[in-house]
Design an enzyme around this catalytic site. Structure first.
Site, PDB file in Angstrom:
ATOM      1  N   LYS A 156      38.468 -43.138  -4.832  1.00 22.45           N
ATOM      2  CA  LYS A 156      38.349 -44.100  -5.880  1.00 22.45           C
ATOM      3  C   LYS A 156      38.827 -45.373  -5.462  1.00 22.45           C
ATOM      4  O   LYS A 156      40.088 -45.449  -4.742  1.00 22.45           O
ATOM      5  CB  LYS A 156      39.211 -43.599  -7.096  1.00 22.45           C
ATOM      6  CG  LYS A 156      38.554 -42.544  -7.853  1.00 22.45           C
ATOM      7  CD  LYS A 156      39.353 -42.483  -9.013  1.00 22.45           C
ATOM      8  CE  LYS A 156      38.393 -40.919 -10.023  1.00 22.45           C
ATOM      9  NZ  LYS A 156      38.309 -41.451 -11.345  1.00 22.45           N
TER      10      LYS A 156
ATOM     11  N   LYS B 286      36.794 -28.990  -4.315  1.00 23.79           N
ATOM     12  CA  LYS B 286      38.090 -28.392  -5.183  1.00 23.79           C
ATOM     13  C   LYS B 286      37.342 -27.399  -6.148  1.00 23.79           C
ATOM     14  O   LYS B 286      36.122 -27.683  -6.506  1.00 23.79           O
ATOM     15  CB  LYS B 286      38.959 -29.424  -5.514  1.00 23.79           C
ATOM     16  CG  LYS B 286      38.634 -29.766  -7.012  1.00 23.79           C
ATOM     17  CD  LYS B 286      39.840 -31.025  -7.422  1.00 23.79           C
ATOM     18  CE  LYS B 286      40.174 -30.422  -8.798  1.00 23.79           C
ATOM     19  NZ  LYS B 286      39.379 -30.544 -10.012  1.00 23.79           N
TER      20      LYS B 286
ATOM     21  N   ASP C 172      18.156 -16.566  -1.615  1.00 22.38           N
ATOM     22  CA  ASP C 172      19.634 -15.835  -2.127  1.00 22.38           C
ATOM     23  C   ASP C 172      20.521 -16.142  -0.937  1.00 22.38           C
ATOM     24  O   ASP C 172      20.334 -15.948   0.313  1.00 22.38           O
ATOM     25  CB  ASP C 172      19.406 -14.297  -2.141  1.00 22.38           C
ATOM     26  CG  ASP C 172      20.352 -13.864  -3.068  1.00 22.38           C
ATOM     27  OD1 ASP C 172      21.695 -13.974  -2.639  1.00 22.38           O
ATOM     28  OD2 ASP C 172      20.111 -13.113  -4.192  1.00 22.38           O
TER      29      ASP C 172
ATOM     30  N   GLU D  18      43.337 -37.844 -21.038  1.00 20.62           N
ATOM     31  CA  GLU D  18      41.953 -37.817 -21.265  1.00 20.62           C
ATOM     32  C   GLU D  18      41.963 -37.438 -22.610  1.00 20.62           C
ATOM     33  O   GLU D  18      42.595 -36.655 -23.181  1.00 20.62           O
ATOM     34  CB  GLU D  18      41.360 -36.710 -20.527  1.00 20.62           C
ATOM     35  CG  GLU D  18      41.360 -37.212 -18.864  1.00 20.62           C
ATOM     36  CD  GLU D  18      40.663 -35.858 -18.075  1.00 20.62           C
ATOM     37  OE1 GLU D  18      39.890 -36.057 -17.206  1.00 20.62           O
ATOM     38  OE2 GLU D  18      40.926 -34.726 -18.467  1.00 20.62           O
TER      39      GLU D  18
ATOM     40  N   LYS E 283      44.532 -33.097 -21.645  1.00 17.70           N
ATOM     41  CA  LYS E 283      43.449 -33.394 -22.319  1.00 17.70           C
ATOM     42  C   LYS E 283      43.597 -33.416 -23.929  1.00 17.70           C
ATOM     43  O   LYS E 283      44.678 -32.692 -24.032  1.00 17.70           O
ATOM     44  CB  LYS E 283      42.087 -32.074 -22.048  1.00 17.70           C
ATOM     45  CG  LYS E 283      41.822 -32.132 -20.632  1.00 17.70           C
ATOM     46  CD  LYS E 283      40.405 -31.423 -20.382  1.00 17.70           C
ATOM     47  CE  LYS E 283      40.359 -31.376 -18.963  1.00 17.70           C
ATOM     48  NZ  LYS E 283      39.517 -32.406 -18.135  1.00 17.70           N
TER      49      LYS E 283
ATOM     50  N   ASP F 130      44.172 -27.887 -12.145  1.00 20.12           N
ATOM     51  CA  ASP F 130      43.056 -28.590 -12.239  1.00 20.12           C
ATOM     52  C   ASP F 130      43.391 -29.881 -11.689  1.00 20.12           C
ATOM     53  O   ASP F 130      42.341 -30.470 -10.932  1.00 20.12           O
ATOM     54  CB  ASP F 130      42.480 -28.671 -13.737  1.00 20.12           C
ATOM     55  CG  ASP F 130      41.237 -29.254 -13.841  1.00 20.12           C
ATOM     56  OD1 ASP F 130      40.129 -28.969 -12.992  1.00 20.12           O
ATOM     57  OD2 ASP F 130      41.085 -30.106 -14.646  1.00 20.12           O
TER      58      ASP F 130
ATOM     59  N   HIS G 167      44.755 -34.202  -7.541  1.00 19.01           N
ATOM     60  CA  HIS G 167      44.809 -35.442  -7.783  1.00 19.01           C
ATOM     61  C   HIS G 167      46.039 -36.303  -7.833  1.00 19.01           C
ATOM     62  O   HIS G 167      46.327 -37.260  -7.522  1.00 19.01           O
ATOM     63  CB  HIS G 167      43.780 -35.645  -9.025  1.00 19.01           C
ATOM     64  CG  HIS G 167      42.419 -34.912  -9.212  1.00 19.01           C
ATOM     65  ND1 HIS G 167      41.840 -35.036  -7.893  1.00 19.01           N
ATOM     66  CD2 HIS G 167      41.813 -34.580 -10.072  1.00 19.01           C
ATOM     67  CE1 HIS G 167      40.565 -34.197  -8.441  1.00 19.01           C
ATOM     68  NE2 HIS G 167      40.673 -34.226  -9.474  1.00 19.01           N
TER      69      HIS G 167
HETATM   70  C1  BG6 Z   1      38.322 -33.233 -12.365  1.00 21.17           C
HETATM   71  C2  BG6 Z   1      38.904 -32.098 -13.222  1.00 21.17           C
HETATM   72  O1  BG6 Z   1      38.703 -32.725 -10.902  1.00 21.17           O
HETATM   73  O2  BG6 Z   1      38.645 -34.449 -12.423  1.00 21.17           O
HETATM   74  C3  BG6 Z   1      38.670 -32.485 -14.661  1.00 21.17           C
HETATM   75  O3  BG6 Z   1      38.342 -30.808 -12.794  1.00 21.17           O
HETATM   76  C4  BG6 Z   1      39.017 -33.857 -14.904  1.00 21.17           C
HETATM   77  O4  BG6 Z   1      39.192 -31.514 -15.745  1.00 21.17           O
HETATM   78  C5  BG6 Z   1      38.433 -34.840 -13.882  1.00 21.17           C
HETATM   79  O5  BG6 Z   1      38.364 -34.530 -16.097  1.00 21.17           O
HETATM   80  C6  BG6 Z   1      38.860 -36.486 -13.900  1.00 21.17           C
HETATM   81  O6  BG6 Z   1      38.097 -37.423 -12.854  1.00 21.17           O
HETATM   82  P1  BG6 Z   1      37.880 -38.610 -13.294  1.00 21.17           P
HETATM   83  O7  BG6 Z   1      37.133 -39.058 -12.125  1.00 21.17           O
HETATM   84  O8  BG6 Z   1      37.029 -38.697 -14.656  1.00 21.17           O
HETATM   85  O9  BG6 Z   1      39.201 -39.281 -13.586  1.00 21.17           O
END
Ligand code: BG6
Length: 459
Positions: free
Chosen positions: A170, A136, A83, A204, A314, A223, A228
């Site tokens: 990336k 994150k 734990d 997405e 999304k 998010d 990002h």
């Molecule tokens: C993550 C988010 O940080 O990045 C997700 O929490 C998102 O919601 C994802 O889908 C996208 O990452 P990638 O590499 O698929 O573009």
């Protein structure tokens, strides 16, 4: 820089470990870049066989399973089960670490557990001379991010903290900053005199999938925009890094955010896809956004007056990420006897799922009239988007102690300040259909040329 001599990995039976971390560790092992003990910590009660079975499944489902690599990786893995609230778990960890002098602790666990784990690491003497990797979300606003950072700094100084934003690892995004500074033709036009606007789109076509409960508390701005998208914006807008050492790049990115006035509610349109409220873990009257479009400014000498548009969502029409840089038009087509409207020149960085860079230009369409047509010059023999997995790159860098591609504390702070006025219900949320480009209300934000939708209006 001294490399770490042991990797301690909390959350070894979690989702991130399964999807990303074991495959990345296996890839490093297969390239002979990882040969240190890996201590997998979890509170699952797994036997060693069960843990190795998890690793095997992870590599089969999300990596390239190879028996030789699996055997080597298994040989590095040690296990601590217990734990996180129990100090004995950390005493066992200390024993497993044996004579490691510079361990790196990867906290692949919910942020609410950070402080407990960090305090215990310090108490048993595992934090001294050590490094820490965190994922994150870095808080949910400025105040909570500062609390999280204060918890980290109780035991680790900033140069030993590695905050992962996988976008920074990336290939395509590194390629974007490389292209900017490796090509002389770009610099003279990379400013407010020649650039009309910048659009950054992260679309997405899927919904929240199994992450409804997590997403419901977060929404698109927290998010992906606060991290990002602002990282990508900073790459586009920053000055060339100067000076030796690893901080040049991070300094320049933070300067961009400092020059951004907080985004105004009037410059934001939030959306929610139809059906989101029926997703598992989502409230029936949820106002969490699954889409956001916004207009930001970067008040520097280079960029003042140039709008930076960001869109992320999304349930949209496609899955793609692009940076679209629109240049100003030449004064007029009159000298050419131009008929009709001339399209603006643009530079398009396609970052995913494939990678390419294209420059659009106007050429004369064949025929009697001086009418134009748009063509694209494309550089598309780019490395594939999935060349080196971001986790592989970032874990390797963290173990080597290289902080360049990690988010520094001041970036986290400044990014929260940029979005501070538009978090939560500061603006209304508009419904939109799945498979669309978000609510129509987002059209009112954008200038004359409209949104550039990836995969739709390419030349
Ligand atoms: C993550 C988010 O940080 O990045 C997700 O929490 C998102 O919601 C994802 O889908 C996208 O990452 P990638 O590499 O698929 O573009």
């Amino acid at each position: 820089m001294e490399s770490s001599d042991a990797l301690v990995f909390f959350g070894a039976t979690g989702n991130l470990a399964h999807k990303k971390i074991f495959p990345a560790l296996a890839a490093l092992v297969s390239r002979d870049q990882l040969n240190i003990p890996i201590i997998a910590v979890s509170r699952s009660g797994d036997t060693r066989e069960q843990l190795l079975e998890r690793v095997r499944n992870s590599l089969t489902e999300h990596g390239d399973f190879n028996q030789d690599t699996f055997d080597k990786l298994s040989g590095l893995i040690r296990q601590v089960d217990g734990d996180y609230a129990d100090i004995n778990t950390f005493r066992k960890l200390k024993d497993e670490l044996k004579d490691a002098k510079r361990p790196i602790h990867y906290l692949a666990i919910p942020p609410s557990l950070f402080e407990t784990v960090i305090d215990s690491l310090a108490e048993v003497g595992c934090a001294a001379n050590a490094r820490v990797i965190v994922e994150k979300p870095f808080g949910r606003d400025l105040a909570s991010a500062r609390e999280l950072n204060a918890a980290l700094h109780k035991a680790f100084d900033e140069s030993s903290v590695f905050r992962i934003d996988h976008y920074l690892g990336k290939e395509a995004i590194l390629g974007l900053s490389y292209f900017r500074f490796a090509n002389t033709f770009l610099e003279p036009i990379w400013n407010r005199l020649y650039i009309n606007s910048v659009q950054i789109t992260m679309a997405e076509d899927f919904g929240v999938e199994s992450r409804g409960a997590f997403y419901e508390e977060v929404g698109a701005i927290r998010d992906v925009v606060q991290n990002h998208m602002l990282q990508v914006l900073a790459m586009v807008a920053m000055e060339p890094p100067s000076g030796r050492g690893t901080e040049g790049l991070r300094d320049e990115k933070v300067k961009v955010l400092r020059a951004m006035p907080p985004i105004l509610p009037a410059d934001v349109v939030r959306g929610q896809y139809e059906g989101y409220r029926n997703e598992t873990g989502v409230k029936p009257d949820s106002t969490t956004e699954t889409f956001v479009a916004l207009k930001a400014q970067v008040d520097t000498w280079r960029w003042s007056g140039v709008p930076f548009y960001i869109r992320a969502g999304k349930g949209l029409a496609t899955t793609a990420m692009e940076v679209y840089v629109e240049l100003r038009n030449p004064p007029t087509g009159v000298q050419l006897g131009q008929v009709g409207v001339m399209a603006s020149n643009s530079l398009r960085f396609r970052l995913s799922p494939d990678v390419s860079i294209s420059l659009s230009a106007n050429v004369k369409a064949p025929g009697e009239e001086m009418a134009g047509r748009e063509v694209e010059l494309s550089f598309n023999d780019m490395p594939s988007a999935d060349g080196l997995d971001p986790y592989e790159r970032l874990l390797g860098d963290a173990i080597d102690g290289d902080t360049t591609l990690f988010t520094r504390e001041d970036f986290v702070d400044e990014a929260w300040k940029v979005v501070a006025n538009v978090l939560g219900d500061a603006t209304a949320v508009h419904p939109y259909f799945r498979g669309s480009w978000g609510p129509e209300a987002s059209d009112r934000l954008i200038g004359e040329g409209g949104w550039h939708n990836p995969n739709e209006n390419d030349a």
